[in-house]
Write a protein that holds these residues in place. Structure first.
Motif, PDB file in Angstrom:
ATOM      1  N   LEU A  73      36.443  58.402  43.485  1.00 19.16           N
ATOM      2  CA  LEU A  73      34.977  58.330  44.831  1.00 19.16           C
ATOM      3  C   LEU A  73      34.647  57.398  43.507  1.00 19.16           C
ATOM      4  O   LEU A  73      33.340  56.382  43.722  1.00 19.16           O
ATOM      5  N   TYR A  74      34.656  57.606  42.531  1.00 24.25           N
ATOM      6  CA  TYR A  74      33.889  57.421  40.869  1.00 24.25           C
ATOM      7  C   TYR A  74      34.416  55.791  40.616  1.00 24.25           C
ATOM      8  O   TYR A  74      33.945  54.778  40.079  1.00 24.25           O
ATOM      9  N   ALA A  75      34.904  55.276  41.413  1.00 16.85           N
ATOM     10  CA  ALA A  75      35.868  54.311  40.850  1.00 16.85           C
ATOM     11  C   ALA A  75      35.735  52.924  41.823  1.00 16.85           C
ATOM     12  O   ALA A  75      35.466  52.004  41.484  1.00 16.85           O
ATOM     13  N   ILE A  76      34.660  52.969  42.702  1.00 20.63           N
ATOM     14  CA  ILE A  76      34.166  52.191  43.404  1.00 20.63           C
ATOM     15  C   ILE A  76      33.539  50.796  43.399  1.00 20.63           C
ATOM     16  O   ILE A  76      34.266  49.970  43.313  1.00 20.63           O
ATOM     17  N   PRO A  77      32.465  51.834  42.890  1.00 18.87           N
ATOM     18  CA  PRO A  77      31.446  50.610  42.669  1.00 18.87           C
ATOM     19  C   PRO A  77      31.647  49.896  41.761  1.00 18.87           C
ATOM     20  O   PRO A  77      31.544  48.625  41.137  1.00 18.87           O
ATOM     21  N   LEU A  78      32.872  50.323  40.778  1.00 20.74           N
ATOM     22  CA  LEU A  78      33.140  49.331  38.921  1.00 20.74           C
ATOM     23  C   LEU A  78      34.227  48.519  39.572  1.00 20.74           C
ATOM     24  O   LEU A  78      34.353  47.228  39.345  1.00 20.74           O
ATOM     25  N   LYS A 108      34.569  47.140  42.181  1.00 23.62           N
ATOM     26  CA  LYS A 108      33.374  45.827  43.291  1.00 23.62           C
ATOM     27  C   LYS A 108      33.036  44.512  42.314  1.00 23.62           C
ATOM     28  O   LYS A 108      32.714  43.691  42.909  1.00 23.62           O
ATOM     29  N   GLN A 109      33.078  45.085  40.996  1.00 27.20           N
ATOM     30  CA  GLN A 109      32.649  44.344  39.962  1.00 27.20           C
ATOM     31  C   GLN A 109      33.947  43.602  38.633  1.00 27.20           C
ATOM     32  O   GLN A 109      33.312  42.207  38.726  1.00 27.20           O
ATOM     33  N   TYR A 110      34.755  44.377  39.076  1.00 31.24           N
ATOM     34  CA  TYR A 110      35.209  43.768  37.981  1.00 31.24           C
ATOM     35  C   TYR A 110      37.123  43.978  38.502  1.00 31.24           C
ATOM     36  O   TYR A 110      37.307  44.922  39.411  1.00 31.24           O
ATOM     37  N   ASP A 111      38.147  43.758  38.338  1.00 24.61           N
ATOM     38  CA  ASP A 111      39.950  43.669  38.508  1.00 24.61           C
ATOM     39  C   ASP A 111      40.080  45.199  38.125  1.00 24.61           C
ATOM     40  O   ASP A 111      39.533  45.783  37.254  1.00 24.61           O
ATOM     41  N   SER A 112      41.120  45.672  39.460  1.00 25.48           N
ATOM     42  CA  SER A 112      41.502  47.323  38.749  1.00 25.48           C
ATOM     43  C   SER A 112      41.998  47.060  37.351  1.00 25.48           C
ATOM     44  O   SER A 112      41.791  48.001  36.762  1.00 25.48           O
ATOM     45  N   LEU A 113      42.687  46.366  36.698  1.00 23.56           N
ATOM     46  CA  LEU A 113      43.484  46.451  35.733  1.00 23.56           C
ATOM     47  C   LEU A 113      42.660  46.587  34.839  1.00 23.56           C
ATOM     48  O   LEU A 113      42.770  46.993  33.548  1.00 23.56           O
ATOM     49  N   VAL A 114      41.290  45.410  34.469  1.00 28.01           N
ATOM     50  CA  VAL A 114      40.205  45.544  33.430  1.00 28.01           C
ATOM     51  C   VAL A 114      39.547  47.150  33.984  1.00 28.01           C
ATOM     52  O   VAL A 114      39.761  47.940  32.833  1.00 28.01           O
ATOM     53  N   ILE A 115      39.222  47.915  34.639  1.00 23.48           N
ATOM     54  CA  ILE A 115      39.214  48.729  34.653  1.00 23.48           C
ATOM     55  C   ILE A 115      39.908  50.659  34.246  1.00 23.48           C
ATOM     56  O   ILE A 115      39.626  50.849  33.422  1.00 23.48           O
ATOM     57  N   VAL A 116      40.490  49.645  34.920  1.00 24.73           N
ATOM     58  CA  VAL A 116      42.018  51.198  34.217  1.00 24.73           C
ATOM     59  C   VAL A 116      42.820  51.424  32.872  1.00 24.73           C
ATOM     60  O   VAL A 116      43.175  51.896  32.797  1.00 24.73           O
ATOM     61  N   GLY A 117      43.067  49.724  32.676  1.00 28.60           N
ATOM     62  CA  GLY A 117      43.508  49.412  31.569  1.00 28.60           C
ATOM     63  C   GLY A 117      42.541  50.045  30.398  1.00 28.60           C
ATOM     64  O   GLY A 117      42.541  50.892  29.121  1.00 28.60           O
ATOM     65  N   TRP A 118      41.190  49.777  30.634  1.00 33.06           N
ATOM     66  CA  TRP A 118      40.466  50.307  29.356  1.00 33.06           C
ATOM     67  C   TRP A 118      39.734  52.010  29.583  1.00 33.06           C
ATOM     68  O   TRP A 118      39.970  53.405  28.378  1.00 33.06           O
TER      69      TRP A 118
END
Length: 302
Positions: free
Chosen positions: A178-183, A185-195
């Motif tokens: 649930l928390y990842a949804i807005p993130l 929408k702005q950035y690629d999933s590899l960026v979000i998950v990697g960081w």
């Protein structure tokens, strides 16, 4: 979409989901046979896999996102919350459940997350209860009952602490989703998950640094390599890449191979006992995942 392109997508999601499930079983092998500490494995796995994912992202057209995401203070705060209470929480609770029980039960308990999301949305009055929700929730409860008791209500099939960590893993995965949804929408999933992996790994490093280990045999290093590269980095990358070739529904349905692969490798490779009622429980939980995936597809088509 031609048949060859579709086959590439199917291959990627099957590989990704299978590697995820097998990765949990290999982690169990490290805990049981090599005495690897849970804190050390989680911190090492997150840091190495996170760095590898960001390296992959840096080779894509949207490579600038790797650095640009750190320039937005609001996003950085969201990323910190996601990394600590989403990524780290999911990984730690899942591994703790494996360590105290086994990979099969831990993975299946984690897959209760969709039901937890349904309950949360109902409590927040963001959705209404449907017949499908009742069916999926019932399948989840019956599946858990059989999985954890194997038909005997006088004793549990795995230790109670393993069940607690497994349920917490489901809660953490629900928050993660649930928390990842807005993130996302702005950035690629590899960026979000990697960081997020790097943030979670660094946080746990204060408790058990990755470099603080006395000795690992060649076999243990090989298993660790599999968990980090195949069971984490490649598993996630393949799964995300498959979305370029398949619909979200197809990817979600084939993603249910994760708990199945965890169960099969735990039973046939590690020789963990698994009774008839536990197989029925497994079928119920995987059935729940399939139904929810089909519901998601129906909503997408409206």
């Amino acid at each position: 979409m031609n048949k060859r392109t579709r086959n590439i997508g199917i291959f990627l999601v099957i590989c990704g989901a299978t590697l995820w499930g097998v990765g949990g079983t290999v982690a169990q092998k490290l805990f049981q046979d090599y005495g690897i500490d849970v804190d050390w494995l989680v911190s090492t796995r997150l840091l190495l896999a996170g760095v590898l994912l960001l390296i992959i992202q840096s080779m894509k057209k949207t490579s600038s996102q790797v650095i640009n995401i750190l320039k937005n203070k609001k996003v950085v705060i969201q990323l910190l919350v996601f990394g600590l209470f989403g990524m780290l929480a999911v990984q730690y609770t899942y591994m703790a459940s494996i360590n105290l029980g086994n990979a099969a039960v831990a993975t299946l308990l984690q897959y209760l997350a969709p039901v937890m999301i349904i309950i949360y949305l109902l409590l927040r009055k963001q959705t209404i209860l449907t017949k499908q929700d009742v069916i999926t929730t019932s399948l989840a409860l019956v599946g858990c009952l059989f999985l954890l008791t194997n038909g005997s209500f006088s004793q549990l099939s795995v230790p109670a602490p393993a069940i607690v960590w497994g349920v917490l893993s489901g809660v953490a995965l629900a928050f993660y989703t649930l928390y990842a949804i807005p993130l996302l929408k702005q950035y690629d999933s590899l960026v979000i998950v990697g960081w997020a992996m790097i943030i979670g790994g660094l946080a746990l490093s204060f408790i058990h640094p990755p470099w603080n280990i006395a000795y690992l045999s060649v076999e243990a290093i090989m298993y660790l390599f599999f968990v980090v590269v195949f069971g984490t980095m490649l598993a996630f990358w393949f799964y995300i890449e498959s979305l370029q070739y398949l619909s979200a529904k197809e990817t979600s349905v084939l993603g249910s191979l994760e708990p199945l692969s965890a169960v099969l490798t735990t039973v046939f490779w590690l020789r963990e006992p698994f009774g008839m009622y536990q197989w029925i429980g497994t079928a119920c939980i995987i059935g729940m995942v399939l139904i929810l995936s089909m519901k998601k597809k129906a909503m997408e088509e409206k």
